[in-house]
Design an enzyme around this catalytic site. Sequence first.
Site, short mmCIF file in Angstrom:
data_model
loop_
_atom_site.label_atom_id
_atom_site.label_comp_id
_atom_site.label_asym_id
_atom_site.label_seq_id
_atom_site.Cartn_x
_atom_site.Cartn_y
_atom_site.Cartn_z
N TRP A 110 0.83 -1.21 0.00
CA TRP A 110 0.00 0.00 0.00
C TRP A 110 0.86 1.26 0.00
CZ3 TRP A 110 -5.35 -0.52 2.36
CH2 TRP A 110 -6.05 0.69 2.37
N ILE A 111 1.92 1.24 0.80
CA ILE A 111 2.74 2.43 1.01
C ILE A 111 3.48 2.84 -0.26
CG2 ILE A 111 4.88 1.30 1.75
CD1 ILE A 111 3.32 4.26 3.56
N GLU A 120 1.34 6.32 10.67
CA GLU A 120 1.19 4.93 11.09
C GLU A 120 1.41 4.81 12.59
OE1 GLU A 120 3.51 2.11 8.86
OE2 GLU A 120 2.82 0.41 10.06
N ARG A 200 10.04 -5.35 18.36
CA ARG A 200 9.04 -5.52 17.29
C ARG A 200 9.56 -6.33 16.11
NH1 ARG A 200 9.16 0.29 14.07
NH2 ARG A 200 11.35 0.70 14.42
N LEU A 217 -8.85 12.54 -4.63
CA LEU A 217 -9.70 11.62 -5.39
C LEU A 217 -8.97 11.03 -6.60
CD1 LEU A 217 -12.43 10.30 -5.85
CD2 LEU A 217 -13.23 12.40 -6.92
N ASN A 222 -6.40 6.06 -8.74
CA ASN A 222 -5.20 5.30 -9.13
C ASN A 222 -5.02 4.08 -8.22
OD1 ASN A 222 -4.43 6.91 -11.23
ND2 ASN A 222 -2.80 7.98 -10.13
N ARG A 227 -5.00 -1.57 -7.28
CA ARG A 227 -5.16 -2.55 -6.21
C ARG A 227 -6.51 -3.25 -6.26
NH1 ARG A 227 0.11 -3.27 -5.32
NH2 ARG A 227 1.13 -1.26 -4.98
#
Lengths: 305, 305, 305, 305
Positions: A110-111, A120, A200, A217, A222, A227
């Site tokens: 996603w990033i 995040e 972590r 938008l 895009n 995706r």
Amino acid sequence: MNLTESDLAEIDAARGQSATTRRATVPALEAMLFTPVPVLDHGFVRVIDYMGDDAAVVQAARVSYGRGTRKVSEDEGLIRYLMRHRHSTPFEMCEIKFHVKLPIFVARQWIRHRTANVNEYSGRYSVMDREFYIPAPEHLAAQSASNRQGRGEVLEGAEAESVLALLREDAERNYAHYEAMLNEGGADPDRRGLARELARMNLTLNAYTQWYWKTDLHNLFNFMSLRGDAHAQYEIRVYADAMLAMTRAWVPASCRAFEDYRLGAAQFSATMLAVLRRMLGGEVVEQAASGLSKREWSEMMAMLE
Amino acid sequence: MNLTESDLAEIDAARGQSATTRRATVPALEAMLFTPVPVLDHGFVRVIDYMGDDAAVVQAARVSYGRGTRKVSEDEGLIRYLMRHRHSTPFEMCEIKFHVKLPIFVARQWIRHRTANVNEYSGRYSVMDREFYIPAPEHLAAQSASNRQGRGEVLEGAEAESVLALLREDAERNYAHYEAMLNEGGADPDRRGLARELARMNLTLNAYTQWYWKTDLHNLFNFMSLRGDAHAQYEIRVYADAMLAMTRAWVPASCRAFEDYRLGAAQFSATMLAVLRRMLGGEVVEQAASGLSKREWSEMMAMLE
Amino acid sequence: MNLTESDLAEIDAARGQSATTRRATVPALEAMLFTPVPVLDHGFVRVIDYMGDDAAVVQAARVSYGRGTRKVSEDEGLIRYLMRHRHSTPFEMCEIKFHVKLPIFVARQWIRHRTANVNEYSGRYSVMDREFYIPAPEHLAAQSASNRQGRGEVLEGAEAESVLALLREDAERNYAHYEAMLNEGGADPDRRGLARELARMNLTLNAYTQWYWKTDLHNLFNFMSLRGDAHAQYEIRVYADAMLAMTRAWVPASCRAFEDYRLGAAQFSATMLAVLRRMLGGEVVEQAASGLSKREWSEMMAMLE
Amino acid sequence: MNLTESDLAEIDAARGQSATTRRATVPALEAMLFTPVPVLDHGFVRVIDYMGDDAAVVQAARVSYGRGTRKVSEDEGLIRYLMRHRHSTPFEMCEIKFHVKLPIFVARQWIRHRTANVNEYSGRYSVMDREFYIPAPEHLAAQSASNRQGRGEVLEGAEAESVLALLREDAERNYAHYEAMLNEGGADPDRRGLARELARMNLTLNAYTQWYWKTDLHNLFNFMSLRGDAHAQYEIRVYADAMLAMTRAWVPASCRAFEDYRLGAAQFSATMLAVLRRMLGGEVVEQAASGLSKREWSEMMAMLE
């Protein structure tokens, strides 16, 4: 989707607030505001804020007070024209902000969409949640034999059971060790506790994280186009699908244009267009004489089915 | 600022509209919404829309539901901490949209800020307005003798008069010729009319254009920091100043942090810091023995005055 | 294109330099390096520097040392695959830097491409050149009657003569006044000289400026796709065309894929695809029963011609 | 850093290639080209390609053929001036491309720098390497008691041993299970093999990935400034440090200006400046009467030490 009592109370409080505004307001999206829509086993997407509506696209395209700009067409006609001719800047005039809970391996895909704002949850600063994505049995797919980055049929029987058990046990064990290393609150008086930013690293990539993600938008389109595509990994596609439903409520005319001209559209290369013209002229064209590779040929045939 | 009756009616209509929303709302900014604030002789800035407030910065920095994140400080304390330590992403969570009327030579500086969304009035599609920027006498500055890209004292007497006359006459003549070449509406039946996209090239760089400009709070701060600076050209600085007043109404705590930590702050280089330490230790330091060039020395002294 | 002796000497010196490098090097582009290619009446484009080649696209797509990545296809096959499936990041791994001389009204369109690096000649710091774009007679087009932002037929006779005279006289007069206001070198001892940053506003939009413009191959393709399109204004299209010729020399395989899959390609909307399928099935489809507007219908027919 | 024979052979082949170029070439960086510099236990950084040098910064700032731009100062003076006054665009004219091997949790911080081009090794397409980051004993830090996102002292004795054992065992076990689930090559004839894009979610966040990362010099400076800072996590700081050494070889003058004006510099807020002026005037200022919070006061004192 496991929300605590206090999370739910915060959401209720947000939904209960009400103010008067002169800004463009979309009742259909207001109705959805703040409510998390479940995605995957523990994830969600919810709209936190938005700016603009279909009319804002039109207003920006025309720029107010513009002498010489007469209303040549209905707003939707203009929106369709803008989308068809790749005039993307008017769509950038609308903005939306989501709160998303998602597995880390999805967050890493996603990033890659750089034209967005992100905050995040920080594993350096805070303790990560004990939540992991475990695929539902029907999404536990074998490696595709034909497509190196795709999925084949669903795993079944002993293999499926063993895979699910491994995923679950490893994620839980690693989280338990993460907690032990952290030693939050000095549970074990003989330990000082490993720094959060180090501990972590013992978590698995299916651990859930969360972020605020804000974009305009045009870039949302895009994102949904790439995706929401059949070639995208299922685990990110379900987020794109959930966001598409929200976008339909928010900017229905823009979203219709997007679905017609982009999501449902197909691009024909110069060579494919030549083939198409021969076909429409009545000629029977075979792949060998088409100028297309076998792969392109089958992609073109798929587009025409 | 010359708005037509119909422009004013559109603004009144926009200001008259009212809706109920669950979104973050800022009454002080709502009061300003849509109303143009005059800048220069014919320009303006007005806020068209906004998303978020000071609390949205805090909320994004914390990400909701964050276990382990206790409220260690007041919201303003957190905002100041974020600003001081260059944690810029929470400020990106607020968004604002302006409608700006500005001379083309100012627009050419402004557009260099790339992280923004823009829709400009199109001279290909529409006829440009008959409005040009003519400096007020007190801003008609001579070339600076010491700074190649700066201004010196104000021009006076015959030179000032002649300059103002040239600027005015050339802009008006060129616009008249622009109109003649366009021949809109077939005013001259013997002409076909030059294409708008060509005729506009006859306009001068002080002709006014207008655009919708949308950006996030972090990038707005960058804009105001660079364009509100004493080294920026006066004609863009007045826009930055007008926007700063609006930003104070919108996000007062973030804006205070910005003014303290960035607008009013000064950066000392490693070499300057060494000089500073010697001075604070009681030593009298001269430029020659400071390790700084003459120019750096005078810049440092200016920062300390 | 009027280069001074000293400009030409600088170009020759740059072309004469030679060094040994381990970097990817493209002889066909090296041959063009630094040489200005004339565009319009006084403009040019020249390549100043570049990074990478077709192989760099492939190398980035594969990432070195990638266990499990066998060479499934030829490099060109991979490049075509990447282009077809919108895998744009490998094309971002090549970079090119141009020096461009162009009219200001063209620069204002060009700068809208935000993902690029730009250094423009500064009219605050330096004196602008005495050069203006005057269209060649065959490009002096009337306003299109059917397309609000397009051109119609070429102007002829008295109207053409009058337009060209106006453009030329206004540009020259305004430049002469610009020079007078500047009073560089104190030519007129009774004037102090207007600040450069103010005087430049008297110039016309067809005055030439110049800049260094650097971008990656993916964004260069975007630029050439939008600005090389038939709907783009002629005066920017000629720059896109000149750059396309350079790109062919630089990355021939990537450029072939771009021309096949993007420049020469056509996008069919979902509704158009439905029409196409009916046509290929032998049906005679009319616009009225197609689900397409008249405008879309004619656009679709144009794509199939 | 474990490179295979074939990786090493590929590097040697790349280093052995040589071509003649007219482009700006930097021998000190050429000497380093392609050679991996070890970072952490299994990571590395290596330069793959570059564009430009210190002179390219100067050339872009001046734009060639610029009448009125005389050489007022040495190149380094200009570079220092540009850096001091935040004229960042000339530094964008240099570009560099790295190949980096790094733990996934470091990659997640790194990718937040959006103005860069990235191609990452794909775990959807390929099998991930069996390599994990295990901190050296001297970097196995406890959670800081005073700073929620910082490290305290080094863990010792039984706790250190147990933490290292957990990290190692969990990473190895999870990788073994990853391999088992993949069943590459049909090692177990009773399994079909889980899709790579799913199996990878069982890996831990200290697993290594690799990517090509390309950026311009201005954004590289931003990266090194933020990630080379004392507040950055050690595991990313070591990459910033390694890249700083390469940048010094590449653009020594720009890098000196960066280290003086940014890396080693300190920013004083408006309130801090007021305190500074009182101190330089001989006054003894206490925190309570300074207008600064305790935290700001101690940050200011740290800047002056």
